[in-house]
Structures are given as structure tokens and as C-alpha cells.
Scaffold this motif. Sequence first.
Motif, PDB file in Angstrom:
ATOM      1  N   ILE A  85      95.913  13.659 -42.774  1.00  9.67           N
ATOM      2  CA  ILE A  85      95.161  12.492 -42.026  1.00  9.67           C
ATOM      3  C   ILE A  85      95.446  10.870 -41.978  1.00  9.67           C
ATOM      4  CG2 ILE A  85      92.623  10.979 -42.519  1.00  9.67           C
ATOM      5  CD1 ILE A  85      92.015  12.760 -45.001  1.00  9.67           C
ATOM      6  N   PRO A  86      95.671  10.941 -40.365  1.00  5.65           N
ATOM      7  CA  PRO A  86      96.831   9.763 -39.961  1.00  5.65           C
ATOM      8  C   PRO A  86      96.582   8.515 -40.658  1.00  5.65           C
ATOM      9  CG  PRO A  86      96.538  11.764 -38.218  1.00  5.65           C
ATOM     10  CD  PRO A  86      95.328  11.995 -39.133  1.00  5.65           C
ATOM     11  N   LYS A  87      97.635   8.141 -40.602  1.00 12.23           N
ATOM     12  CA  LYS A  87      97.210   6.645 -40.675  1.00 12.23           C
ATOM     13  C   LYS A  87      96.680   5.382 -39.583  1.00 12.23           C
ATOM     14  CE  LYS A  87      99.490   1.797 -40.757  1.00 12.23           C
ATOM     15  NZ  LYS A  87     101.153   1.430 -40.460  1.00 12.23           N
ATOM     16  N   GLY A  88      94.951   4.746 -40.159  1.00 17.50           N
ATOM     17  CA  GLY A  88      94.268   4.460 -38.533  1.00 17.50           C
ATOM     18  C   GLY A  88      92.745   4.762 -38.789  1.00 17.50           C
ATOM     19  N   ILE A  89      92.879   6.359 -39.389  1.00 15.39           N
ATOM     20  CA  ILE A  89      91.646   7.419 -39.299  1.00 15.39           C
ATOM     21  C   ILE A  89      90.381   5.880 -40.624  1.00 15.39           C
ATOM     22  CG2 ILE A  89      90.127   9.286 -39.966  1.00 15.39           C
ATOM     23  CD1 ILE A  89      91.885   9.314 -37.877  1.00 15.39           C
ATOM     24  N   GLN A  90      89.420   6.725 -39.789  1.00 14.00           N
ATOM     25  CA  GLN A  90      88.293   6.269 -40.697  1.00 14.00           C
ATOM     26  C   GLN A  90      87.205   6.872 -41.076  1.00 14.00           C
ATOM     27  OE1 GLN A  90      85.389   3.749 -37.466  1.00 14.00           O
ATOM     28  NE2 GLN A  90      84.750   2.711 -39.008  1.00 14.00           N
ATOM     29  N   VAL A  91      87.351   6.866 -42.232  1.00 15.48           N
ATOM     30  CA  VAL A  91      86.786   7.828 -42.797  1.00 15.48           C
ATOM     31  C   VAL A  91      85.277   7.115 -43.629  1.00 15.48           C
ATOM     32  CG1 VAL A  91      86.753   8.639 -44.918  1.00 15.48           C
ATOM     33  CG2 VAL A  91      88.394   8.605 -43.588  1.00 15.48           C
ATOM     34  N   MET A  92      84.082   7.473 -42.955  1.00 15.78           N
ATOM     35  CA  MET A  92      82.699   6.969 -43.529  1.00 15.78           C
ATOM     36  C   MET A  92      81.977   7.310 -44.190  1.00 15.78           C
ATOM     37  SD  MET A  92      82.001   5.210 -41.272  1.00 15.78           S
ATOM     38  CE  MET A  92      80.084   4.905 -41.119  1.00 15.78           C
ATOM     39  N   PHE A  93      81.998   6.855 -45.574  1.00 21.98           N
ATOM     40  CA  PHE A  93      81.492   7.092 -46.686  1.00 21.98           C
ATOM     41  C   PHE A  93      80.079   7.515 -47.135  1.00 21.98           C
ATOM     42  CE2 PHE A  93      86.012   6.202 -47.786  1.00 21.98           C
ATOM     43  CZ  PHE A  93      86.007   7.345 -48.335  1.00 21.98           C
ATOM     44  N   HIS A  94      79.221   8.801 -47.817  1.00 22.53           N
ATOM     45  CA  HIS A  94      77.986   8.826 -47.751  1.00 22.53           C
ATOM     46  C   HIS A  94      77.507   8.583 -49.062  1.00 22.53           C
ATOM     47  CE1 HIS A  94      73.823  11.975 -46.201  1.00 22.53           C
ATOM     48  NE2 HIS A  94      73.442  10.064 -46.617  1.00 22.53           N
ATOM     49  N   LEU A  95      77.255   7.107 -48.874  1.00 22.45           N
ATOM     50  CA  LEU A  95      76.879   6.673 -50.504  1.00 22.45           C
ATOM     51  C   LEU A  95      75.914   7.238 -50.836  1.00 22.45           C
ATOM     52  CD1 LEU A  95      77.531   3.066 -49.699  1.00 22.45           C
ATOM     53  CD2 LEU A  95      78.884   4.854 -50.322  1.00 22.45           C
ATOM     54  N   THR A  96      74.495   7.238 -50.305  1.00 14.59           N
ATOM     55  CA  THR A  96      73.215   7.728 -50.343  1.00 14.59           C
ATOM     56  C   THR A  96      73.587   9.433 -51.315  1.00 14.59           C
ATOM     57  OG1 THR A  96      73.089   8.059 -48.468  1.00 14.59           O
ATOM     58  CG2 THR A  96      71.631   6.114 -49.801  1.00 14.59           C
ATOM     59  N   GLY A  97      74.812  10.279 -50.049  1.00 13.97           N
ATOM     60  CA  GLY A  97      74.911  11.777 -50.541  1.00 13.97           C
ATOM     61  C   GLY A  97      75.474  11.600 -51.679  1.00 13.97           C
ATOM     62  N   ILE A  98      76.323  10.222 -52.261  1.00 18.03           N
ATOM     63  CA  ILE A  98      76.948  10.961 -52.949  1.00 18.03           C
ATOM     64  C   ILE A  98      76.951  10.679 -54.722  1.00 18.03           C
ATOM     65  CG2 ILE A  98      78.979   9.894 -54.340  1.00 18.03           C
ATOM     66  CD1 ILE A  98      80.998   9.463 -51.623  1.00 18.03           C
ATOM     67  N   MET A  99      75.895   9.653 -54.861  1.00 17.81           N
ATOM     68  CA  MET A  99      74.751   8.966 -55.430  1.00 17.81           C
ATOM     69  C   MET A  99      73.404  10.410 -55.588  1.00 17.81           C
ATOM     70  SD  MET A  99      75.361   5.814 -56.134  1.00 17.81           S
ATOM     71  CE  MET A  99      75.278   4.451 -54.920  1.00 17.81           C
TER      72      MET A  99
END
Length: 479
Positions: A369-383
Motif C-alpha cells: 500500500i503506497p503512501k498517499g492511499i485513502q483507506v475507508m474503514f467500514h465502522l459498522t461492519g467492524i463492530m
Amino acid sequence: MITILLLLGVVVVIIYYYRNYVKQFEDIDKLPGPSTLQLIKDLYFNSSSKGIIDYFQSLNSIYGPVVKVWMKPFKPMIITNDMEYCNKIYKANDHYITPALFEITFMGEGIASNAHYENWKNDKSVMVKTITKSYINNKLNIYDQKYNELINAIRSHLGKPVDVEKYLHKILLEVLIETIQHKGINLTQQELKDYIKSRNDFFVLLMEKMNSFSCVGVLHWFTKNYRQIWKRHAEVVTFGTNWLKKFEEIDVKERDPTNLVFSMMDAQIPNKRIVDNINTIIQGGHDTSILPISMALREMAKRPEIQDKIYEEIKEVIGTDINAEINIDHLNNMPYLHATAKEAVRRFMSLPFLDRLVLRDMVIDGTKIPKGIQVMFHLTGIMTSEKNYDDPLTFKPERFMKENVTAQAQKSFIGFGYGVKSCPGKPIAYAAMKLILTKIIREFEVLPAEHDVQLVAEIFYRSVSGIPSTFRKRNIQAV
């Protein structure tokens, strides 16, 4: 002939640079996810689509826990509910920038969206030192008075549905303003009314922008939506600016040094950033609490034993007098109540996604994963993942009781961020949630309301048709 050769040369150069550009993302390209054409079709030409946030939420269930979203030639993005990504990026202290919040422009360089590390670190330090147990306790009496609007509405409509969400939308805004407010400063009802309207209109326009093909990239600059968003932005910022001026007009001898705004002023935080922090605190605490409280009450109606356990704690710690004053020690000495508030945040997380900008090259599970990539975390999915919680869709406060809680459940609870990036207002949020639940449960029993709650995923979850509950007076026996 020369012109043709020049054009061919330009094309070759463009192809060369594009191939090199794409090559740096070759590992990400191996991840599952929709094609560019599928993205365009789904997001902009599929009339059945509920919007971009709802669409992003669907991707993990279709493609798996780690999904690429790459509308070429733009930079790819990753959407994930995978705990390894969460542990190495979301929880990491060195990935502290949250680009998605830049869209909420009136938060500016506030604590949640500040991209300057030293400024962000300084502002958070000031807030953490100011928002103490004593600070919150001194505000509880004001919170109590504000919550009486909902309590009185319940008293007036016993046996009938009361739309808790509607009342909390107004009350929690006033509670947050009072958290910042200082004696001697007056905010008129018209100022508050205008502020609420500007803020609400901003989010309507923001969702319109996010769901419109005509608002992509620089195209947005030429739309009516762009002009209207920045008009509402200016109105929200003006409210904070005018409010700060009222703080500055307070005589130094009359200032409460523990007040959050004065703490920021004393720390020599620039005025613009103080205004941004004010708007961030209000925004961050408002929409994030409405859904958990409203839905928790509906869950209690389904499981009366939850109410009974909370009521037993209330009787033991506070007593049966519905007019007895509630302080922070009372709230902190009711572990099942706290577990209920925490479960409400887990099960009904109000924020579908939160992101991080990767600030250094890294490898996760074999993917570069190169520097500058945006990672979206699916919070409801995680919890609400079965990997993290047993029976995750069931509302079970007991899962967070000391004797039951698992290490995995603790690690995957990210309702208020994590570590250095955790929300400094978390103690306020918990105190405010536990106070209203205490006030309701000690006086009323919550009953089911015949109503189909329809939630839509936008920047925050909201209900299409309200979140009502029904109440009846509790049969109180003195102890």
C-alpha cells in the motif's frame, strides 16, 4: 507531418507516465472490487442506488473484507472491515489524517480534520486537560435541565409513541453548546435557529454533491451546489466567529479558566482554529449520540430485563426519588448502565465510515500500500462482525461487563476512535448518554412502539421516519 509526430510524441509520453503511475498500485489492483465501468454504472446511472455511502457499505458483503475502489485514472481507494488493516492503519499513531472529514468544510483545522501534526497534537492536549471529571460534573446540572424537555414530553404522552430522535436532535445540540458556553454570554434563539438551519442545509447539500456525477472533481466548482455549500459554510463559521467574539468581550477577572474556549485562548491557539474546534466539538458530539440513545431505548423495550438491571443500579446508587440530583460519581458507579451505553454505540454506530490517509509505504497481508492511499474503514461492519463479537446483531450490554468482555471485543470497539486519535470528548458523550438513560429509566418503563424504523446511510445514519418509543409510568417503591 511535424504536428502529427509531436502529437504522437505527446501520446507516447502520456502513456509512459500513466503506465508508471498505475504500476505503483499493481498490488492494490489485485484486490477484489468493481471495475471502473461498473463503478460509473452503479454510482451515476443506476436509478435504484440509494447513494454513494450506501453503495460503499454494500461492497464488503459483495467482494470481501478488503475491497479496492478504483475509478481510473484517479487514485485507488481501499474499503475494509478487516481488523488487520484496522490495527495497522486506523489504530496507528502515525496515520492521523482523516481526509473524508475535509468534506465537512466548516470543521476546517479542527481537532478531527487538522492535517498539521503539531497543531493537532497541541489542540488535543488542551482539550484532554480541560475536559476533566470535574468539568463534566459541573455541566451535568445544565444537561439535566435540557433533558427535561424530553422527560416532560414523555409525561404528556404516556402510552403513546414519542419520537425520541426528534427531541434529541434539538436537545443534544443545546447540551453541546452548554458544554462550551460561559456565564454572561448570551446566544439568542434566532442565532441558534439560523445556525441549526445552516448546518442542516449544509449536510443536505453535501449529500447532493456526493451523489451527483456533475459534482465530481473540478466540475463541482461550476455548479449551484458549490455556491450553496460555501454559503452555508460561511454561515456556520460566522456563528462560531461571533460566539468567540463574545468570549473575548468577557472581562479577564470574570473568566472561568477551566472553560474550554478560554483554555484554548490561554494556550494561544489562533482564533480561526478555535472556531474550527468549536464547530468540530458540536458536530462530533451531536449526530454521533442521537442514534445510539434512540435505538437503545427501542432495544430495551424488546428486552425489559435490561431496563430492570439498570433500574436496580439506579435504586442502589441514587435511590427512587425521581427528582434526586445526579452527579458524575453516580453515573460512574453503575457498570451495567455504562455497558448499555457502550453497547448502544457498538450496535448503532452513527458513523458508517471513517478513513485514514496512509502516510508511509506499508505492506499488509502481502499487499503493498503506497503512501498517499485513502483507506475507508467500514465502522459498522467492524463492530457488527461475527469475527469480533458473538451474536453481533443482538443488543447485549452484558457483553461489555468486566466478567464477560473478551479481548477481541475490546480491540474491535472503535466507537470513539482509538489511541492517540481517540475522541477527547468521549467522557462527555458517555456522561450525556448515561444521564438521559438514567432519567428515563428511573421514572418510566419503555414499551415497544409499532413503528418500522428506516435508517439511511449518509455522512451519519439518520431515520427517514423518526425513532419513537412508548413509555408508561414506573411503579416506584421506596427503598
